[in-house]
Design an enzyme around this catalytic site. Structure first.
Site, PDB file in Angstrom:
ATOM      1  N   ALA A  24      -2.705  60.818  18.248  1.00  0.00           N
ATOM      2  CA  ALA A  24      -3.179  60.846  19.634  1.00  0.00           C
ATOM      3  C   ALA A  24      -2.693  62.151  20.260  1.00  0.00           C
ATOM      4  O   ALA A  24      -1.719  62.742  19.795  1.00  0.00           O
ATOM      5  CB  ALA A  24      -2.634  59.643  20.389  1.00  0.00           C
ATOM      6  N   GLY A  61      -1.928  58.151  15.361  1.00  0.00           N
ATOM      7  CA  GLY A  61      -3.271  57.608  15.587  1.00  0.00           C
ATOM      8  C   GLY A  61      -4.258  58.064  14.521  1.00  0.00           C
ATOM      9  O   GLY A  61      -5.242  57.372  14.250  1.00  0.00           O
ATOM     10  N   GLU A  66      -3.766  55.701  11.748  1.00  0.00           N
ATOM     11  CA  GLU A  66      -4.311  54.413  12.198  1.00  0.00           C
ATOM     12  C   GLU A  66      -5.841  54.432  12.164  1.00  0.00           C
ATOM     13  O   GLU A  66      -6.475  53.446  11.801  1.00  0.00           O
ATOM     14  CB  GLU A  66      -3.793  54.101  13.611  1.00  0.00           C
ATOM     15  CG  GLU A  66      -2.298  53.782  13.598  1.00  0.00           C
ATOM     16  CD  GLU A  66      -1.676  53.732  14.989  1.00  0.00           C
ATOM     17  OE1 GLU A  66      -1.936  54.642  15.792  1.00  0.00           O
ATOM     18  OE2 GLU A  66      -0.927  52.779  15.259  1.00  0.00           O
ATOM     19  N   GLU A  81       5.428  58.472  15.325  1.00  0.00           N
ATOM     20  CA  GLU A  81       5.609  58.213  16.762  1.00  0.00           C
ATOM     21  C   GLU A  81       7.076  58.033  17.143  1.00  0.00           C
ATOM     22  O   GLU A  81       7.497  58.381  18.234  1.00  0.00           O
ATOM     23  CB  GLU A  81       4.824  56.953  17.180  1.00  0.00           C
ATOM     24  CG  GLU A  81       3.316  57.088  17.159  1.00  0.00           C
ATOM     25  CD  GLU A  81       2.690  56.705  15.826  1.00  0.00           C
ATOM     26  OE1 GLU A  81       3.416  56.683  14.796  1.00  0.00           O
ATOM     27  OE2 GLU A  81       1.479  56.417  15.816  1.00  0.00           O
TER      28      GLU A  81
HETATM   29  N1  CO8 Z   1      -1.244  66.116  20.029  1.00  0.00           N
HETATM   30  C1  CO8 Z   1      -1.498  67.274  20.662  1.00  0.00           C
HETATM   31  N2  CO8 Z   1      -1.440  68.486  20.058  1.00  0.00           N
HETATM   32  C2  CO8 Z   1      -1.138  68.494  18.741  1.00  0.00           C
HETATM   33  C3  CO8 Z   1      -0.860  67.324  18.027  1.00  0.00           C
HETATM   34  C4  CO8 Z   1      -0.931  66.070  18.718  1.00  0.00           C
HETATM   35  N3  CO8 Z   1      -0.720  64.892  18.121  1.00  0.00           N
HETATM   36  N4  CO8 Z   1      -0.565  67.650  16.741  1.00  0.00           N
HETATM   37  C5  CO8 Z   1      -0.675  68.992  16.663  1.00  0.00           C
HETATM   38  N5  CO8 Z   1      -1.015  69.513  17.879  1.00  0.00           N
HETATM   39  C6  CO8 Z   1      -1.234  70.912  18.226  1.00  0.00           C
HETATM   40  C7  CO8 Z   1       0.105  71.658  18.333  1.00  0.00           C
HETATM   41  O1  CO8 Z   1       0.688  71.461  19.596  1.00  0.00           O
HETATM   42  C8  CO8 Z   1      -0.354  73.081  18.123  1.00  0.00           C
HETATM   43  O2  CO8 Z   1      -0.950  73.554  19.302  1.00  0.00           O
HETATM   44  P1  CO8 Z   1      -0.527  75.013  19.892  1.00  0.00           P
HETATM   45  O3  CO8 Z   1      -1.022  75.971  18.846  1.00  0.00           O
HETATM   46  O4  CO8 Z   1      -1.277  75.099  21.187  1.00  0.00           O
HETATM   47  O5  CO8 Z   1       0.940  75.014  20.006  1.00  0.00           O
HETATM   48  C9  CO8 Z   1      -1.480  72.939  17.093  1.00  0.00           C
HETATM   49  O6  CO8 Z   1      -1.910  71.576  17.174  1.00  0.00           O
HETATM   50  C10 CO8 Z   1      -1.026  73.210  15.660  1.00  0.00           C
HETATM   51  O7  CO8 Z   1       0.100  72.392  15.391  1.00  0.00           O
HETATM   52  P2  CO8 Z   1       1.516  72.983  14.854  1.00  0.00           P
HETATM   53  O8  CO8 Z   1       1.694  74.383  15.286  1.00  0.00           O
HETATM   54  O9  CO8 Z   1       2.579  72.006  15.234  1.00  0.00           O
HETATM   55  O10 CO8 Z   1       1.225  72.955  13.280  1.00  0.00           O
HETATM   56  P3  CO8 Z   1       2.307  72.776  12.103  1.00  0.00           P
HETATM   57  O11 CO8 Z   1       1.567  73.014  10.836  1.00  0.00           O
HETATM   58  O12 CO8 Z   1       3.533  73.552  12.382  1.00  0.00           O
HETATM   59  O13 CO8 Z   1       2.729  71.206  12.169  1.00  0.00           O
HETATM   60  C11 CO8 Z   1       2.307  68.851  12.327  1.00  0.00           C
HETATM   61  C12 CO8 Z   1       1.776  70.235  11.899  1.00  0.00           C
HETATM   62  C13 CO8 Z   1       3.482  68.427  11.437  1.00  0.00           C
HETATM   63  C14 CO8 Z   1       1.167  67.849  12.166  1.00  0.00           C
HETATM   64  C15 CO8 Z   1       2.779  68.903  13.810  1.00  0.00           C
HETATM   65  O14 CO8 Z   1       1.747  69.485  14.596  1.00  0.00           O
HETATM   66  C16 CO8 Z   1       3.106  67.582  14.404  1.00  0.00           C
HETATM   67  O15 CO8 Z   1       4.179  67.039  14.164  1.00  0.00           O
HETATM   68  N6  CO8 Z   1       2.179  67.001  15.212  1.00  0.00           N
HETATM   69  C17 CO8 Z   1       2.397  65.765  15.911  1.00  0.00           C
HETATM   70  C18 CO8 Z   1       2.278  64.581  14.968  1.00  0.00           C
HETATM   71  C19 CO8 Z   1       2.573  63.292  15.726  1.00  0.00           C
HETATM   72  O16 CO8 Z   1       3.643  63.076  16.235  1.00  0.00           O
HETATM   73  N7  CO8 Z   1       1.565  62.396  15.799  1.00  0.00           N
HETATM   74  C20 CO8 Z   1       1.677  61.147  16.493  1.00  0.00           C
HETATM   75  C21 CO8 Z   1       1.190  61.281  17.909  1.00  0.00           C
HETATM   76  S1  CO8 Z   1       1.449  59.830  18.886  1.00  0.00           S
HETATM   77  C22 CO8 Z   1       0.218  58.781  18.364  1.00  0.00           C
HETATM   78  O17 CO8 Z   1      -0.601  59.113  17.560  1.00  0.00           O
HETATM   79  C23 CO8 Z   1       0.225  57.425  18.972  1.00  0.00           C
HETATM   80  C24 CO8 Z   1      -1.066  56.700  18.674  1.00  0.00           C
HETATM   81  C25 CO8 Z   1      -1.105  55.459  19.529  1.00  0.00           C
HETATM   82  C26 CO8 Z   1      -2.501  54.914  19.699  1.00  0.00           C
HETATM   83  C27 CO8 Z   1      -3.403  55.772  20.521  1.00  0.00           C
HETATM   84  C28 CO8 Z   1      -4.198  54.928  21.483  1.00  0.00           C
HETATM   85  C29 CO8 Z   1      -3.450  54.592  22.723  1.00  0.00           C
END
Ligand code: CO8
Length: 257
Positions: free
Chosen positions: A65, A108, A111, A131
């Site tokens: 998400a 998400g 999921e 998460e």
């Molecule tokens: N949300 C928003 N932006 C994101 C997300 C995300 N989940 N994941 C990556 N991005 C963005 C980064 O902020 C970055 O943007 P910017 O260039 O503007 O800084 C761009 O994508 C590229 O990402 P990274 O630079 O971080 O890339 P890396 O290769 O270094 O890392 C990762 C990749 C490991 C995937 C890292 O981006 C990461 O940890 N992302 C978050 C993963 C995460 O925590 N996911 C869970 C989110 S919470 C959730 O999903 C709850 C779901 C609940 C149900 C939804 C319905 C209510």
């Protein structure tokens, strides 16, 4: 549609939905999820579509998400938005959905892949529910579907530590159907979709419904449900076509009636 791309004639009877926020690793913001819900609803009602493939790109299926969209929200904001009705709607899609996953399928994103009916993974796929690392927990079925797929111990480990598993481990735990080299994951998903699209679409949808039912009810009720769907199929022309084709030693031509 801004954040998804829909190709209705990706292959005969097969539609392709591509998540399309590549710079954000296909983070699932509200608009994207709304577009996905609307597209699935439309494809579900289109007789020229029998199977749907949902994919991202090589780097990410979806990294979860949209954290930036959620960061400042409070409980009531989340409740008012009611994103879960969108997820519920996706889960109600009658046609089979195959997730073609490469790269990150996290939070998400994991999921969403698990809400699909089957997963074809590239060898670079990574699955996880991170998460916990941002102070929350899975909210779109992760604690339930991951546990049913992986069993309690492994699901607990992933949900409580946020660590990822790679495609090999996902296959070992039966989370995915198969792993292929990265350049082949969409092709392989299309092959699987084509096999299914050659069957009677009515039988396919009733069979899907029956398998899904097994996750919700106890055995006796599930058997009862299965039996009703089995009987119902004898009202279809496809049942006559399928059985006659077998007797006449020819390939069936299913019309979805
Ligand atoms: N949300 C928003 N932006 C994101 C997300 C995300 N989940 N994941 C990556 N991005 C963005 C980064 O902020 C970055 O943007 P910017 O260039 O503007 O800084 C761009 O994508 C590229 O990402 P990274 O630079 O971080 O890339 P890396 O290769 O270094 O890392 C990762 C990749 C490991 C995937 C890292 O981006 C990461 O940890 N992302 C978050 C993963 C995460 O925590 N996911 C869970 C989110 S919470 C959730 O999903 C709850 C779901 C609940 C149900 C939804 C319905 C209510």
């Amino acid at each position: 549609m801004e954040f998804i791309k829909v190709t209705k004639d990706h292959a005969p009877y097969i539609a392709l939905i591509e998540l399309n926020r590549p710079k954000e690793l296909n983070a699932l913001n509200l608009q994207l999820m709304g577009e996905l819900r609307d597209a699935l609803k439309e494809l579900d009602n289109d007789d020229n579509v029998r199977v749907i493939i949902l994919t991202g790109n090589e780097r990410a299926f979806a990294a979860g998400a949209d954290i930036k969209q959620m960061a400042g929200k409070g409980t009531i904001d989340m409740w008012k938005v009611d994103q879960f009705s969108t997820w519920d709607q996706i889960n109600k899609t009658r046609k089979p959905i195959i997730a073609a996953v490469s790269g990150f399928a996290l939070g998400g994103g994991c999921e969403l892949a698990m809400t699909c009916d089957m997963i074809v993974a590239s060898e670079t796929a990574q699955f996880g529910q991170p998460e916990i690392k941002i102070g929350v927990m899975p909210g779109a079925g992760g604690t339930q579907r991951l546990t049913k797929a992986l069993g309690k111990a492994k699901a607990m480990e992933l949900v409580l530590t946020g660590k990822f598993i790679d495609a090999e481990e996902a296959l070992r735990y039966k989370l995915v159907n198969k792993i292929v080299p990265v350049e082949l994951y969409l092709e392989e998903a299309t092959k699987l979709a084509s096999e299914i699209a050659a069957m009677s679409p009515i039988a396919v949808q009733m069979a899907k419904e029956s398998v899904k039912r097994s996750f919700e009810v106890h055995l006796e009720e599930g058997l009862h449900f299965e039996r009703k769907n089995f009987y119902m199929l004898f009202a279809s022309e496809d049942q006559k076509e399928g059985m006659n084709a077998f007797v006449e030693k020819r390939k069936p031509d299913f019309k979805g009636r």
